[in-house]
Design a protein around this motif. Structure first.
Motif, PDB file in Angstrom:
ATOM      1  N   GLY A  19      -7.536  17.668  -2.537  1.00  0.00           N
ATOM      2  CA  GLY A  19      -7.474  16.338  -1.932  1.00  0.00           C
ATOM      3  C   GLY A  19      -6.916  15.315  -2.895  1.00  0.00           C
ATOM      4  O   GLY A  19      -6.072  14.483  -2.536  1.00  0.00           O
ATOM      5  N   PHE A  20      -7.360  15.388  -4.141  1.00  0.00           N
ATOM      6  CA  PHE A  20      -6.874  14.478  -5.171  1.00  0.00           C
ATOM      7  C   PHE A  20      -5.388  14.710  -5.428  1.00  0.00           C
ATOM      8  O   PHE A  20      -4.617  13.758  -5.569  1.00  0.00           O
ATOM      9  CB  PHE A  20      -7.686  14.670  -6.454  1.00  0.00           C
ATOM     10  CG  PHE A  20      -7.309  13.722  -7.554  1.00  0.00           C
ATOM     11  CD1 PHE A  20      -7.701  12.394  -7.505  1.00  0.00           C
ATOM     12  CD2 PHE A  20      -6.551  14.150  -8.634  1.00  0.00           C
ATOM     13  CE1 PHE A  20      -7.353  11.510  -8.519  1.00  0.00           C
ATOM     14  CE2 PHE A  20      -6.196  13.276  -9.646  1.00  0.00           C
ATOM     15  CZ  PHE A  20      -6.598  11.955  -9.587  1.00  0.00           C
ATOM     16  N   ALA A  21      -4.968  15.974  -5.477  1.00  0.00           N
ATOM     17  CA  ALA A  21      -3.559  16.308  -5.714  1.00  0.00           C
ATOM     18  C   ALA A  21      -2.691  15.753  -4.587  1.00  0.00           C
ATOM     19  O   ALA A  21      -1.603  15.222  -4.838  1.00  0.00           O
ATOM     20  CB  ALA A  21      -3.375  17.816  -5.843  1.00  0.00           C
ATOM     21  N   LYS A  22      -3.158  15.846  -3.363  1.00  0.00           N
ATOM     22  CA  LYS A  22      -2.405  15.316  -2.213  1.00  0.00           C
ATOM     23  C   LYS A  22      -2.252  13.800  -2.335  1.00  0.00           C
ATOM     24  O   LYS A  22      -1.157  13.259  -2.135  1.00  0.00           O
ATOM     25  CB  LYS A  22      -3.119  15.699  -0.911  1.00  0.00           C
ATOM     26  CG  LYS A  22      -2.552  15.065   0.340  1.00  0.00           C
ATOM     27  CD  LYS A  22      -1.144  15.532   0.642  1.00  0.00           C
ATOM     28  CE  LYS A  22      -0.649  14.969   1.957  1.00  0.00           C
ATOM     29  NZ  LYS A  22       0.692  14.409   1.875  1.00  0.00           N
ATOM     30  N   GLN A  23      -3.325  13.110  -2.666  1.00  0.00           N
ATOM     31  CA  GLN A  23      -3.263  11.652  -2.829  1.00  0.00           C
ATOM     32  C   GLN A  23      -2.328  11.277  -3.972  1.00  0.00           C
ATOM     33  O   GLN A  23      -1.558  10.323  -3.875  1.00  0.00           O
ATOM     34  CB  GLN A  23      -4.660  11.078  -3.090  1.00  0.00           C
ATOM     35  CG  GLN A  23      -5.564  11.145  -1.886  1.00  0.00           C
ATOM     36  CD  GLN A  23      -6.981  10.705  -2.223  1.00  0.00           C
ATOM     37  OE1 GLN A  23      -7.350  10.557  -3.383  1.00  0.00           O
ATOM     38  NE2 GLN A  23      -7.788  10.489  -1.192  1.00  0.00           N
ATOM     39  N   TYR A  24      -2.373  12.035  -5.053  1.00  0.00           N
ATOM     40  CA  TYR A  24      -1.511  11.744  -6.193  1.00  0.00           C
ATOM     41  C   TYR A  24      -0.044  11.975  -5.814  1.00  0.00           C
ATOM     42  O   TYR A  24       0.826  11.178  -6.159  1.00  0.00           O
ATOM     43  CB  TYR A  24      -1.889  12.596  -7.406  1.00  0.00           C
ATOM     44  CG  TYR A  24      -1.381  11.986  -8.687  1.00  0.00           C
ATOM     45  CD1 TYR A  24      -2.180  11.133  -9.426  1.00  0.00           C
ATOM     46  CD2 TYR A  24      -0.087  12.222  -9.131  1.00  0.00           C
ATOM     47  CE1 TYR A  24      -1.713  10.533 -10.590  1.00  0.00           C
ATOM     48  CE2 TYR A  24       0.385  11.628 -10.287  1.00  0.00           C
ATOM     49  CZ  TYR A  24      -0.423  10.783 -11.011  1.00  0.00           C
ATOM     50  OH  TYR A  24       0.044  10.188 -12.142  1.00  0.00           O
ATOM     51  N   ALA A  25       0.237  13.055  -5.090  1.00  0.00           N
ATOM     52  CA  ALA A  25       1.609  13.323  -4.637  1.00  0.00           C
ATOM     53  C   ALA A  25       2.093  12.204  -3.716  1.00  0.00           C
ATOM     54  O   ALA A  25       3.246  11.766  -3.813  1.00  0.00           O
ATOM     55  CB  ALA A  25       1.680  14.677  -3.934  1.00  0.00           C
ATOM     56  N   ASP A  26       1.224  11.726  -2.830  1.00  0.00           N
ATOM     57  CA  ASP A  26       1.579  10.610  -1.938  1.00  0.00           C
ATOM     58  C   ASP A  26       1.958   9.372  -2.751  1.00  0.00           C
ATOM     59  O   ASP A  26       2.971   8.726  -2.478  1.00  0.00           O
ATOM     60  CB  ASP A  26       0.421  10.264  -0.991  1.00  0.00           C
ATOM     61  CG  ASP A  26       0.189  11.306   0.082  1.00  0.00           C
ATOM     62  OD1 ASP A  26       1.071  12.151   0.308  1.00  0.00           O
ATOM     63  OD2 ASP A  26      -0.897  11.270   0.698  1.00  0.00           O
ATOM     64  N   SER A  27       1.158   9.040  -3.748  1.00  0.00           N
ATOM     65  CA  SER A  27       1.429   7.872  -4.591  1.00  0.00           C
ATOM     66  C   SER A  27       2.716   8.043  -5.374  1.00  0.00           C
ATOM     67  O   SER A  27       3.536   7.125  -5.457  1.00  0.00           O
ATOM     68  CB  SER A  27       0.275   7.629  -5.568  1.00  0.00           C
ATOM     69  OG  SER A  27      -0.898   7.311  -4.872  1.00  0.00           O
ATOM     70  N   LEU A  28       2.907   9.202  -5.946  1.00  0.00           N
ATOM     71  CA  LEU A  28       4.106   9.476  -6.738  1.00  0.00           C
ATOM     72  C   LEU A  28       5.362   9.393  -5.873  1.00  0.00           C
ATOM     73  O   LEU A  28       6.371   8.822  -6.278  1.00  0.00           O
ATOM     74  CB  LEU A  28       3.986  10.858  -7.388  1.00  0.00           C
ATOM     75  CG  LEU A  28       4.987  11.239  -8.459  1.00  0.00           C
ATOM     76  CD1 LEU A  28       4.995  10.234  -9.598  1.00  0.00           C
ATOM     77  CD2 LEU A  28       4.669  12.629  -8.991  1.00  0.00           C
ATOM     78  N   SER A  29       5.281   9.909  -4.663  1.00  0.00           N
ATOM     79  CA  SER A  29       6.414   9.850  -3.738  1.00  0.00           C
ATOM     80  C   SER A  29       6.707   8.411  -3.323  1.00  0.00           C
ATOM     81  O   SER A  29       7.863   7.991  -3.273  1.00  0.00           O
ATOM     82  CB  SER A  29       6.123  10.705  -2.502  1.00  0.00           C
ATOM     83  OG  SER A  29       7.163  10.577  -1.572  1.00  0.00           O
ATOM     84  N   GLN A  30       5.655   7.667  -3.054  1.00  0.00           N
ATOM     85  CA  GLN A  30       5.807   6.272  -2.633  1.00  0.00           C
ATOM     86  C   GLN A  30       6.456   5.432  -3.739  1.00  0.00           C
ATOM     87  O   GLN A  30       7.370   4.650  -3.491  1.00  0.00           O
ATOM     88  CB  GLN A  30       4.449   5.692  -2.252  1.00  0.00           C
ATOM     89  CG  GLN A  30       4.523   4.305  -1.658  1.00  0.00           C
ATOM     90  CD  GLN A  30       3.145   3.819  -1.234  1.00  0.00           C
ATOM     91  OE1 GLN A  30       2.119   4.409  -1.559  1.00  0.00           O
ATOM     92  NE2 GLN A  30       3.123   2.730  -0.506  1.00  0.00           N
ATOM     93  N   VAL A  31       6.020   5.613  -4.977  1.00  0.00           N
ATOM     94  CA  VAL A  31       6.546   4.842  -6.103  1.00  0.00           C
ATOM     95  C   VAL A  31       7.996   5.235  -6.419  1.00  0.00           C
ATOM     96  O   VAL A  31       8.830   4.382  -6.691  1.00  0.00           O
ATOM     97  CB  VAL A  31       5.657   5.041  -7.361  1.00  0.00           C
ATOM     98  CG1 VAL A  31       6.339   4.543  -8.615  1.00  0.00           C
ATOM     99  CG2 VAL A  31       4.325   4.347  -7.170  1.00  0.00           C
ATOM    100  N   SER A  32       8.291   6.532  -6.370  1.00  0.00           N
ATOM    101  CA  SER A  32       9.612   7.017  -6.779  1.00  0.00           C
ATOM    102  C   SER A  32      10.642   7.019  -5.653  1.00  0.00           C
ATOM    103  O   SER A  32      11.838   7.019  -5.914  1.00  0.00           O
ATOM    104  CB  SER A  32       9.494   8.429  -7.348  1.00  0.00           C
ATOM    105  OG  SER A  32       9.140   9.346  -6.316  1.00  0.00           O
ATOM    106  N   GLY A  33      10.168   7.089  -4.409  1.00  0.00           N
ATOM    107  CA  GLY A  33      11.084   7.225  -3.285  1.00  0.00           C
ATOM    108  C   GLY A  33      11.642   8.637  -3.164  1.00  0.00           C
ATOM    109  O   GLY A  33      12.619   8.876  -2.457  1.00  0.00           O
ATOM    110  N   LYS A  34      11.048   9.583  -3.850  1.00  0.00           N
ATOM    111  CA  LYS A  34      11.501  10.978  -3.859  1.00  0.00           C
ATOM    112  C   LYS A  34      10.413  11.879  -3.288  1.00  0.00           C
ATOM    113  O   LYS A  34       9.306  11.449  -3.006  1.00  0.00           O
ATOM    114  CB  LYS A  34      11.819  11.440  -5.290  1.00  0.00           C
ATOM    115  CG  LYS A  34      12.761  10.548  -6.047  1.00  0.00           C
ATOM    116  CD  LYS A  34      14.132  10.516  -5.442  1.00  0.00           C
ATOM    117  CE  LYS A  34      15.051   9.610  -6.230  1.00  0.00           C
ATOM    118  NZ  LYS A  34      16.174   9.145  -5.476  1.00  0.00           N
ATOM    119  N   VAL A  35      10.737  13.145  -3.150  1.00  0.00           N
ATOM    120  CA  VAL A  35       9.757  14.134  -2.723  1.00  0.00           C
ATOM    121  C   VAL A  35       8.910  14.496  -3.936  1.00  0.00           C
ATOM    122  O   VAL A  35       9.451  14.844  -4.990  1.00  0.00           O
ATOM    123  CB  VAL A  35      10.440  15.405  -2.162  1.00  0.00           C
ATOM    124  CG1 VAL A  35       9.410  16.457  -1.798  1.00  0.00           C
ATOM    125  CG2 VAL A  35      11.306  15.057  -0.956  1.00  0.00           C
TER     126      VAL A  35
END
Length: 180
Positions: free
Chosen positions: A57-73
């Motif tokens: 769950g934490f990894a999913k949230q972190y991936a969501d944040s990273l994608s949102q900030v970077s604009g990448k997958v």
């Protein structure tokens, strides 16, 4: 449960050898942690343990944040599978990592490459969407436990130093979280 027809005896120290064919098929390597379960019928079940998988769950949230900030997958993997994907390329979720990615992780090497670079690696079987990739292994208590990726399908807009630093920071943060 599927029978293999293979029988092994327990030695005087309580050990049992998992046959090489099964280890290879299940991608179990020397020193891989295994979780042991029992059921009411007296069966023993061995499951590969993924410390980063425990933080799904934490990894999913972190991936969501990273994608949102970077604009990448953004993609997070344990040593066997992709456990969190955000921003596109959802077909990677739960796929096995490729042997090339596994080798890079074991060597503790990062990746920063475009599709035409010799350092570019295939992420998983049948994956063809990615044109740019940045990867950094996640290291916790001295062991490689996974990797963080930023990916782009855009042929023209590459990934650069900013994305490399984002991935390094993410991998470092996730590694430290697992040590707590």
């Amino acid at each position: 449960m599927k029978a293999t027809g293979i029988v092994r005896r327990i030695d005087d120290l309580g050990r049992i050898v998992i046959p090489k064919e099964i280890r290879r098929t299940l991608r179990i390597r020397e020193s891989d942690p295994l979780e042991i379960f029992t059921d009411r019928e007296g069966e023993i079940i061995l499951k590969k343990y993924s410390s980063i998988g425990e933080m799904n769950g934490f990894a999913k949230q972190y991936a969501d944040s990273l994608s949102q900030v970077s604009g990448k997958v953004a993609v997070i993997a344990d040593r066997d599978r992709y456990i969190a994907v955000s921003g596109g390329m959802k077909t990677l979720l739960n796929k096995h990592i490729s042997k090339e990615v596994e080798r890079k992780m074991e060597k503790r090497e990062g990746i920063m490459a475009g599709k035409n670079d010799k350092s570019f690696v295939v992420l998983a079987e049948d994956e063809k969407e990615c044109n740019w990739q940045v990867m950094s292994p996640i290291i916790s208590e001295g062991d490689v436990v996974g990797a963080v990726f930023l990916l782009s399908a855009d042929e023209k807009e590459g990934l650069g130093e900013v994305e490399r630093k984002l991935v390094l920071a993410a991998a470092s943060f996730l590694g430290k979280q697992m040590e707590l």
